[in-house]
Structure formats: structure tokens, C-alpha cells
Write an enzyme that holds these catalytic residues in place. Structure first.
Site, PDB file in Angstrom:
ATOM      1  N   GLY A 280       0.776  -1.240   0.000  1.00 23.82           N
ATOM      2  CA  GLY A 280       0.000   0.000   0.000  1.00 23.82           C
ATOM      3  C   GLY A 280       0.806   1.287   0.000  1.00 23.82           C
TER       4      GLY A 280
ATOM      5  CG  ASP B  75      -4.340 -13.323 -11.004  1.00 24.30           C
ATOM      6  OD1 ASP B  75      -3.972 -12.371 -11.719  1.00 24.30           O
ATOM      7  OD2 ASP B  75      -3.827 -14.459 -11.056  1.00 24.30           O
TER       8      ASP B  75
ATOM      9  CE  LYS C  41       7.982  -3.460 -10.187  1.00 29.41           C
ATOM     10  NZ  LYS C  41       8.367  -3.377  -8.791  1.00 29.41           N
TER      11      LYS C  41
END
Ligand SMILES: C[S@@+](CC[C@H](N)C(=O)[O-])C[C@H]1O[C@@H](n2cnc3c(N)ncnc32)[C@H](O)[C@@H]1O
Length: 391
Positions: free
Chosen positions: A177, A219, A283
Site C-alpha cells: 500500500g 488476480d 513497471k
């Protein structure tokens, strides 16, 4: 390297289970150089570390791990001795903790008066020095961020301005978080943040300065999770940021390919929920498939750039692709079509409308012309006239 490996071995202790926490990237690399397969990165580092964690069970895995540590230390006699002690610890558990980022205050130093000088800080009654990038780990602890990664998002936002005040931000791969905290601060109390992760995320407290944060567990490669996420986002988002990372195998090509796949899934989320002009951050580990992913981002955004935040570790191959300005234009670059010019812009150029979207055409109001789209922006496009027979 020697010093880092020695630091790794200095704190070798041996309670079960077989676990290695390598918070010093140099030490980790030294071990990896001898056997990449011994180190596996866990999703969920134990409290108190932001490090790569290895949890190995089984004698063979342990034996390989010990060999790699011993070899990494073999250029230093003292370290090698420590290594063989660690390697001969009772079966069932070797715990090696690398805390190379901390050095206790040297005994001959005068005690610090008041606040420690820059680069040093107090912890547990000791004054310890912060070195290298692990400064971010310590800062995160002191400033109440759940991860050192929080500084990466702060730096990305400072560089590329992706989290607008009052906006809606979506965080993909959000546990524990840290990015949620930063996003909530940046969009502010009138904004909103939605995070998704397959791990449980502790609630992020709403304060006067921070946005409300909601999380979805699941997921993100599952369509049902993405549907739940998009439901939670509602009307649309201004930014989709993704720090999602695969379980690391230590095999460079596999880890790279998986990170590209996950960044692609984050791109799907962005395409599904970003408002025109919205921004995307993902990323990815550098490698051969990066250019293809960059092209995919480029196709959906006004432009794409790479950002390598200072808070990423030196040894890391990670970088962040930033897509600026989601395009939701009804025309595509290089498309040739007929435009009815209905208006005149302030600079005297003609304006055609495609589903309300403005297209600048070199013609006067009332004319109908063929033109090729040359540049597509989120809210308007430019064209050049195409003469007969030129198409
Ligand atoms: C590097 S961590 C994110 C850290 C986070 N940005 C922070 O500051 O706290 C990567 C996260 O991606 C999550 N993740 C990996 N694969 C995922 C998937 N398929 N679906 C959802 N989350 C996933 C992991 O559970 C992990 O929490």
C-alpha cells in the site's frame, strides 16, 4: 562486494525455517553471481524488511544456497570462515540477514548532540549510518510509508506529473500500500484511489489531506477481477499506475517476459478506464520485449517516456514506462478521410467535427476536403490536405 558479503555473514544465525533475507543489493548480487537459482523472491516480505526474501525448504536447496554464499565470500578469508560456519549450521535452517545498509556508530566517534547529522539516524538507541539506496527503506519507516517503493511513485509524479489533484487514480499491484498512500496524498481529499492486488491490503486511513482509498482483492490477470476493479472505478480514471511484479524466478528472461505480460495487463486496465488525457505508469524489467510494450503504450497515448526513479535500486533492471495523455480520438494517425469543415479556428484554420471531436483542416468553413491525419491529440487532431491521385 567483500564488505557487503561480510555484512551478510556477520548476522548469520540459524533458526528454522530456511529463510534468507537479502536487503543489501550488493550482497544479493554477489550470491546471485554464483547461483541465480538459489534466490527466489517472495511476494510478501516479512514485516520489518522490504527486501527480497528467500524461503527454501529441502536439503538440496539449502545446500546450494550455502554453497553460493560460501563462494561469494571466498575472496575474503574472514568471510569465508564465517560462511563455512553458516553453511555447517544444523539442518533445517539457515537464516542469513544482510543489513549492509546499516553501520553502527564507530566507537571512536564523539556522540552526536541532538539530531544525528545527515546520513545518520537513531534506531533502537543506536546511531546508525544510512548508505546507498537503503536510505529509502529507512525513510519509509520514519515517514510512515508501507514500502520504500512509495518514493518511486513520488519521484515518478514529480518527473512526469501523473496524479492530478482531485482526480481518480487506479493502482495495479498495490499491496502492501505504499503507492496507495502516495496516490491518496497527491490526488488529495477531493480525489479517489482504487487499488487491486491478489494480496490483502490493510485499509489506508482517510485523513483531511488524503483521498478515500478502496481496494479490490484478486488476480488482475483474471477478467472477473478486472470487471470488479472497473466497477469500483466507476465513471473513469485520470491515472492508472502499476507496480505489479511477477514472482521472481531469478531467470532473467523469464522474469522479464512475465513483467512485460503484467504491464500489458495493466495497460488493458488503463485502456478500459482512463478518461481522455489520462496518464499511465507501468513497471517493467528491461529486456528484449520492452520495445514492443513501449509501442503498445505509444499507440494509446499522446507520447510515452521511460522514467527510472532514483529510489529504484542501482542493481535493479526495473524502469517505468509512462504513457502521457490517453487518446480517445475517433481518428487515427495516417488515416485519410473526407472532412466537412464546419467552423473556423482562432488562427483561421478550418475545423471539422467527428463525433464532436475537433479536426483541424487547411480549408474554409463550408468546404469538403480529403485530408490525412498527421497528429492525434486527446482532444483534437491535425491533418494535411491530400490532392486527387495522391492517396
Ligand atoms: C512490488 S509489489 C507493489 C508494491 C506497492 N507499489 C507498494 O508501494 O506497496 C508488487 C505487487 O504485485 C502484486 N501482484 C503480482 N502479480 C499480481 C497479479 N496477477 N494480480 C494482482 N496482483 C499481483 C503482488 O502481490 C505485489 O503485492
Amino acid at each position: 562486494m567483500r564488505r557487503a558479503v561480510r555484512a551478510l555473514l556477520d548476522e548469520a544465525v540459524d533458526p528454522p525455517p530456511a529463510r534468507v533475507v537479502l536487503s543489501d543489493p550488493e550482497a544479493r548480487d554477489a550470491v546471485l553471481a554464483h547461483d541465480r537459482s538459489v534466490v527466489r523472491f517472495a511476494d510478501d516480505p516479512p514485516a520489518g524488511t522490504d527486501a527480497e526474501t528467500v524461503d527454501r525448504r529441502g536439503e538440496e536447496a539449502l545446500a546450494r544456497l550455502r554453497t553460493a554464499v560460501r563462494r561469494a565470500a571466498s575472496d575474503s578469508t574472514a568471510a569465508a570462515a564465517d560462511a563455512s560456519r553458516a553453511a555447517s549450521s544444523p539442518s533445517g535452517g539457515t537464516r542469513v540477514v544482510a543489513t549492509g545498509a546499516e553501520r553502527t556508530q564507530p566507537p571512536d566517534r564523539r556522540p552526536f548532540d541532538g539530531r544525528p547529522p545527515p546520513g545518520w539516524y537513531e534506531r533502537g538507541g543506536r546511531v546508525v549510518r544510512v548508505t546507498g539506496r537503503d536510505e529509502y527503506y529507512n525513510r519509509a519507516k520514519q515517514e510512515g510509508y508501507r514500502s520504500r517503493s512509495a518514493y518511486k511513485l513520488r519521484q515518478i509524479d514529480e518527473t512526469a506529473d501523473v496524479l492530478p489533484r482531485g482526480g481518480v487514480a487506479v493502482d495495479v499491484g498495490a499491496a502492501p500500500g505504499g503507492w496507495l498512500q502516495v496516490a491518496a496524498e497527491r490526488v488529495g481529499p477531493r480525489g479517489r484511489v482504487v487499488g487491486v492486488d491478489r494480496q490483502r491490503i490493510e485499509d489506508v486511513e482517510k485523513t483531511d489531506d488524503r483521498a478515500h482509498v478502496e481496494t479490490v482483492r484478486g488476480d488482475v490477470t483474471d477478467e472477473t477481477t478486472r470487471d470488479r476493479l472497473l466497477d469500483a472505478v466507476g465513471d473513469g480514471a485520470d491515472a492508472v499506475v502499476s507496480d505489479v511484479a511477477p514472482n521472481m524466478t531469478g531467470e532473467y528472461t523469464v522474469d522479464h517476459a512475465r513483467s512485460v505480460h503484467l504491464a500489458g495487463v495493466a495497460l488493458d486496465v488503463a485502456v478500459a478506464c482512463l478518461r481522455p488525457g489520462g496518464d499511465f505508469v507501468a513497471k517493467v524489467f528491461d529486456g528484449p520485449d520492452l520495445d514492443r510494450l513501449r509501442d503498445d503504450v505509444d499507440a494509446e497515448f499522446e507520447y510515452v517516456r521511460d522514467v527510472r526513479p532514483d529510489a529504484s535500486r542501482d542493481s535493479s533492471s526495473e524502469l517505468y514506462l509512462v504513457g502521457k495523455g490517453r487518446m480517445a480520438a475517433p481518428v487515427a494517425e495516417d488515416e485519410v478521410r473526407t472532412f466537412d469543415v464546419v467552423d473556423t479556428g482562432t488562427e483561421g484554420d478550418g475545423i471539422a467535427r467527428v463525433d464532436g471531436y475537433a479536426v483541424f483542416v487547411d480549408a474554409a468553413a463550408g468546404e469538403t476536403v480529403r485530408a490525412r491525419v498527421t497528429d492525434v491529440k486527446p482532444n483534437y487532431a491535425f491533418t494535411e490536405r491530400v490532392d486527387e491521385g495522391e492517396e
